[in-house]
Scaffold this motif. Structure first.
Motif, PDB file in Angstrom:
ATOM      1  N   VAL A  39       3.148  -8.308  69.936  1.00 10.31           N
ATOM      2  CA  VAL A  39       2.177  -8.699  70.953  1.00 10.31           C
ATOM      3  C   VAL A  39       2.627 -10.009  71.591  1.00 10.31           C
ATOM      4  N   ASP A  40       2.646 -10.034  72.919  1.00  6.68           N
ATOM      5  CA  ASP A  40       3.002 -11.258  73.644  1.00  6.68           C
ATOM      6  C   ASP A  40       1.815 -12.203  73.597  1.00  6.68           C
ATOM      7  N   ILE A  41       1.753 -13.017  72.552  1.00  8.67           N
ATOM      8  CA  ILE A  41       0.583 -13.850  72.295  1.00  8.67           C
ATOM      9  C   ILE A  41       0.879 -15.279  72.742  1.00  8.67           C
ATOM     10  N   LYS A  42       0.445 -15.618  73.949  1.00 12.12           N
ATOM     11  CA  LYS A  42       0.700 -16.933  74.515  1.00 12.12           C
ATOM     12  C   LYS A  42      -0.615 -17.497  75.051  1.00 12.12           C
ATOM     13  N   PRO A  43      -0.762 -18.828  75.020  1.00 13.14           N
ATOM     14  CA  PRO A  43      -1.993 -19.431  75.552  1.00 13.14           C
ATOM     15  C   PRO A  43      -2.085 -19.280  77.062  1.00 13.14           C
ATOM     16  N   SER A  44      -3.291 -19.362  77.575  1.00 13.28           N
ATOM     17  CA  SER A  44      -3.543 -19.207  79.002  1.00 13.28           C
ATOM     18  C   SER A  44      -2.872 -20.312  79.810  1.00 13.28           C
ATOM     19  N   TYR A  45      -2.467 -19.967  81.023  1.00 10.61           N
ATOM     20  CA  TYR A  45      -1.981 -20.984  81.957  1.00 10.61           C
ATOM     21  C   TYR A  45      -3.064 -22.042  82.209  1.00 10.61           C
ATOM     22  N   ASP A  46      -4.320 -21.635  82.135  1.00 11.27           N
ATOM     23  CA  ASP A  46      -5.431 -22.514  82.499  1.00 11.27           C
ATOM     24  C   ASP A  46      -6.004 -23.290  81.319  1.00 11.27           C
ATOM     25  N   THR A  47      -5.204 -23.530  80.297  1.00  8.51           N
ATOM     26  CA  THR A  47      -5.683 -24.227  79.103  1.00  8.51           C
ATOM     27  C   THR A  47      -6.324 -25.571  79.443  1.00  8.51           C
ATOM     28  N   TYR A  48      -5.654 -26.386  80.242  1.00  8.15           N
ATOM     29  CA  TYR A  48      -6.188 -27.714  80.549  1.00  8.15           C
ATOM     30  C   TYR A  48      -7.508 -27.623  81.303  1.00  8.15           C
ATOM     31  N   VAL A  49      -7.640 -26.619  82.158  1.00  5.02           N
ATOM     32  CA  VAL A  49      -8.894 -26.444  82.893  1.00  5.02           C
ATOM     33  C   VAL A  49     -10.021 -26.126  81.915  1.00  5.02           C
ATOM     34  N   MET A  50      -9.781 -25.207  80.993  1.00  4.34           N
ATOM     35  CA  MET A  50     -10.825 -24.806  80.054  1.00  4.34           C
ATOM     36  C   MET A  50     -11.259 -25.964  79.166  1.00  4.34           C
ATOM     37  N   VAL A  51     -10.308 -26.687  78.574  1.00  3.73           N
ATOM     38  CA  VAL A  51     -10.706 -27.787  77.683  1.00  3.73           C
ATOM     39  C   VAL A  51     -11.307 -28.931  78.484  1.00  3.73           C
ATOM     40  N   GLY A  52     -10.841 -29.142  79.721  1.00  2.00           N
ATOM     41  CA  GLY A  52     -11.430 -30.174  80.570  1.00  2.00           C
ATOM     42  C   GLY A  52     -12.875 -29.872  80.904  1.00  2.00           C
ATOM     43  N   LEU A  53     -13.162 -28.601  81.218  1.00  2.00           N
ATOM     44  CA  LEU A  53     -14.536 -28.194  81.517  1.00  2.00           C
ATOM     45  C   LEU A  53     -15.442 -28.379  80.309  1.00  2.00           C
ATOM     46  N   VAL A  54     -14.982 -27.926  79.150  1.00  2.00           N
ATOM     47  CA  VAL A  54     -15.830 -27.971  77.957  1.00  2.00           C
ATOM     48  C   VAL A  54     -16.082 -29.408  77.519  1.00  2.00           C
ATOM     49  N   LEU A  55     -15.043 -30.247  77.514  1.00  2.00           N
ATOM     50  CA  LEU A  55     -15.230 -31.635  77.097  1.00  2.00           C
ATOM     51  C   LEU A  55     -16.161 -32.371  78.066  1.00  2.00           C
ATOM     52  N   SER A  56     -15.973 -32.161  79.357  1.00  2.00           N
ATOM     53  CA  SER A  56     -16.808 -32.838  80.342  1.00  2.00           C
ATOM     54  C   SER A  56     -18.259 -32.368  80.245  1.00  2.00           C
ATOM     55  N   ALA A  57     -18.453 -31.064  80.045  1.00  2.00           N
ATOM     56  CA  ALA A  57     -19.818 -30.551  79.893  1.00  2.00           C
ATOM     57  C   ALA A  57     -20.487 -31.135  78.652  1.00  2.00           C
ATOM     58  N   ALA A  58     -19.728 -31.267  77.558  1.00  2.00           N
ATOM     59  CA  ALA A  58     -20.282 -31.843  76.330  1.00  2.00           C
ATOM     60  C   ALA A  58     -20.728 -33.289  76.550  1.00  2.00           C
ATOM     61  N   LEU A  59     -20.023 -34.020  77.417  1.00  2.00           N
ATOM     62  CA  LEU A  59     -20.350 -35.419  77.657  1.00  2.00           C
ATOM     63  C   LEU A  59     -21.458 -35.593  78.691  1.00  2.00           C
ATOM     64  N   TYR A  60     -21.426 -34.789  79.771  1.00  2.00           N
ATOM     65  CA  TYR A  60     -22.271 -35.076  80.925  1.00  2.00           C
ATOM     66  C   TYR A  60     -23.364 -34.042  81.202  1.00  2.00           C
ATOM     67  N   THR A  61     -23.181 -32.802  80.784  1.00  2.00           N
ATOM     68  CA  THR A  61     -24.226 -31.771  80.960  1.00  2.00           C
ATOM     69  C   THR A  61     -24.416 -31.038  79.640  1.00  2.00           C
ATOM     70  N   PRO A  62     -24.812 -31.737  78.577  1.00  2.00           N
ATOM     71  CA  PRO A  62     -24.884 -31.111  77.247  1.00  2.00           C
ATOM     72  C   PRO A  62     -25.816 -29.909  77.192  1.00  2.00           C
ATOM     73  N   GLU A  63     -26.847 -29.904  78.051  1.00  4.41           N
ATOM     74  CA  GLU A  63     -27.763 -28.760  78.058  1.00  4.41           C
ATOM     75  C   GLU A  63     -27.063 -27.474  78.500  1.00  4.41           C
TER      76      GLU A  63
END
Length: 618
Positions: A483-507
């Protein structure tokens, strides 16, 4: 020598200097720094730091109260052990332009496409006006001599050809006719490559330079004559494809047009030109079109960012790799449900296998090196954020912040830690500083190349984490050889969204959050109360860059800072790319998507982007 003159001299030697946590960092080619230059740098170190701090925006504070340098370190997972790999993000096109070296390949003899010739000259002038360093072709290339040993024979061939130096960021070329003799030479070169690959290299992984040596002598394609195709992009100027930019043609039909154009020309970027319009195409497959009247905006906001940050996947080496059991993850199960429901939306067209669209083995091997071993490409991502993990107090009082200690690699004015190693940031929301704990974040997401609308629970879902560094957990029992198991090209976007939401829009994320990215846009009429969008005026950096992650991190903060009501759905727009949507409820997301599609308010492609730009809310 003045600081500016010294830095200009170092720039021409391809020596890179930057400031990291108030310390001067240097990265230089072997032998570039003479003893005199080292002495000059040492004697003016403090002046250089002040100069760089005033010129670069990476140490300037953003609306979040955090510098771009700190945001980049956080979402990139750059722990102290990775300091040598860290490069501060730059998100201003004016600063990007000054870092670029671009060369224009001379036109073929008797080239008669007048519109493209005129555009080429105007483009060169616009790039120069924006601060891009235009390098003459003779200075951008060098002679490269080598021997080809033909397998199973005693015949050797001595070859000399000009190659583009690896410090050139992009080469701008035009389409060139294929002569009968040229086609014969290419056929011979391909047979030589196949024989050499099978009998000498024995199908081991080949370096790009090895491939170039074997086929470059027979090619008139710039890609085959680059010293390092991973560091130099090929930009092709051609006549605009009217079908590709026609808003009435379904985006699914445009995918094959775009892919075939990129493969046929063997270019990373193709710029289409007509009397009144300009189009730009890369692997994001945007069908964006600009009028000639917006030439300045096209160069500054669209072309320069793509030249500065080319599409590139994260290698597995950037992660601490482990295993997890997807059958025990409720979020992996929710992601499968999301995947299946998205099949009804047609927002995630089928991807393609590189082997199916690239006929020549040598070309496939070059692309294989560039995409880090990925066998296929798909469009968009689907992911599900887990609730952020906090240990201890989520927010501190100012006096508590003052008692914390510094964190290696970070500015102590922005990031500190307590006695058990939990990190806190001093950040700003609604014009007030707050002291928030950086949670451990985890999300499950589709692997690169997976069918986003039919995810397999056992093979297709990765678990990704961000703490002090990036983590990647693969499904237990998976055979990486099959299986060609590689991380998404958009890794930085996903972690950036989640970290920012945790800090600024926790709801928005406290109970987990589904996230999607598709290559299209909603119309401005689609948004309901407490649903907001941002990013419409951002420079169009491609996916796979942590500059795109920074923009999404800042976008969540921007929405939280601009709206008093609770945000139920956040939409982050990426010009020339697509849309990211985050919400706290899976059924709500699916209902809103289906409604938008039924009403004709969500479509693939750039049809609705203009309406968002006209009525940008943020």
């Amino acid at each position: 020598m003045s600081v500016s003159a010294l830095l200009e001299n170092l720039k021409h030697l391809d020596v890179k200097l930057w400031v990291d946590n108030d310390k001067l960092k240097i990265n230089s080619p072997k032998g570039a720094l003479t003893q005199q230059l080292k002495s000059d740098i040492a004697s003016q170190k403090h002046e250089i730091i002040r100069f760089l701090n005033s010129r670069q925006d990476s140490t300037a504070y953003t609306a979040t109260g955090l510098s771009l340098q700190t945001i980049g370190r956080l979402i990139g997972g750059f722990c102290p052990q990775l300091s040598t790999e860290f490069k501060p993000p730059i998100i201003e096109p004016e600063i990007m332009a000054k870092q670029l070296k671009v060369s224009f390949r001379p036109l073929p003899k008797r080239y008669d496409k007048q519109a493209i010739k005129k555009f080429r000259e105007e483009l060169k002038l616009k790039l120069e006006q924006n601060g891009v360093n235009i390098i003459d072709w003779e200075l951008a290339t060098k002679d490269f001599r080598y021997q080809i040993h033909f397998p199973l024979t005693k015949w050797n061939k001595s070859v000399t050809m000009k190659v583009v130096k690896d410090n050139i960021d992009a080469v701008i070329d035009v389409e060139r006719p294929h002569s009968f003799i040229g086609k014969i030479k290419s056929l011979v070169a391909e047979k030589v490559y196949q024989g050499y690959s099978n009998f000498v290299l024995k199908n081991n992984k080949k370096s790009v330079s090895t491939i170039t040596k074997l086929i470059g002598w027979a090619e008139d394609n710039v890609m085959q004559r680059l010293e390092d195709p991973t560091s130099t992009q090929v930009v092709l100027l051609t006549e605009i494809d009217k079908n590709f930019v026609d808003s009435q043609i379904p985006y699914k039909e445009k995918i094959s047009i775009g892919i075939n154009t990129l493969v046929k020309t063997f270019s990373e970027i193709v710029i289409g030109v007509s009397d009144g319009n300009i189009s730009i195409l890369n692997m994001n497959l945007s069908d964006s079109i600009f009028s000639k009247d917006s030439f300045d905006n096209f160069v500054k906001k669209s072309l320069i960012p793509k030249l500065y940050v080319p599409i590139a996947p994260l290698p597995m080496s950037r992660f601490a790799v482990g295993k997890y059991n997807p059958e025990q993850s409720e979020y992996a199960s929710k992601l499968v449900k999301l995947s299946q429901e998205l099949a009804k939306t047609d927002l995630f067209p089928s991807g393609f296998q590189l082997s199916e669209i690239i006929n020549r083995q040598s070309h496939r091997d070059i692309v294989d090196s560039i995409v880090n071993g990925r066998t296929g490409v798909s469009y968009g991502f689907v992911a599900y954020a887990e609730p952020p993990q906090f240990i201890g107090k989520r927010e501190l009082e100012p006096q508590e912040w003052e008692s914390l200690s510094a964190v290696a690699g970070f500015n102590a004015k922005e990031v500190r830690q307590n006695a058990i190693g939990r990190r806190y940031v001093k950040t700003k929301i609604k014009n007030r500083f707050v002291y928030k704990q950086l949670p451990d974040i985890w999300l499950v997401c589709s692997r690169s190349g997976a069918n986003k609308t039919d995810l397999n629970l056992e093979n297709d879902i990765l678990r990704m984490g961000l703490k002090d560094k990036l983590y990647l957990e693969l499904p237990s029992g998976i055979d990486q050889n099959k299986v060609d198991i590689k991380p998404s090209y958009d890794t930085y976007v996903m972690v950036g969204l989640v970290l920012s939401a945790a800090l600024y829009t926790p709801e928005l994320i406290e109970n987990g959050a589904p996230m999607i990215h598709f290559h299209g846009y909603p119309a401005n009429q689609w948004f309901h109360e407490n649903e907001y969008y941002t990013g419409v005026n951002n420079p169009s950096v491609p996916c796979g860059t942590y500059e795109s992650g920074v923009f999404n991190f800042l976008g969540i903060h921007n929405l939280a800072d601009s709206h008093d009501s609770q945000i139920t759905l956040a939409t982050l727009l990426e010009p020339d790319h697509g849309t990211n949507i985050v919400t706290g409820d899976l059924d709500y997301l699916l209902d809103r998507l289906h409604n938008g599609i039924q009403q004709g308010q969500i479509e693939l492609g750039g049809k609705h982007f203009a309406s968002l730009k006209e009525l940008a809310q943020v």
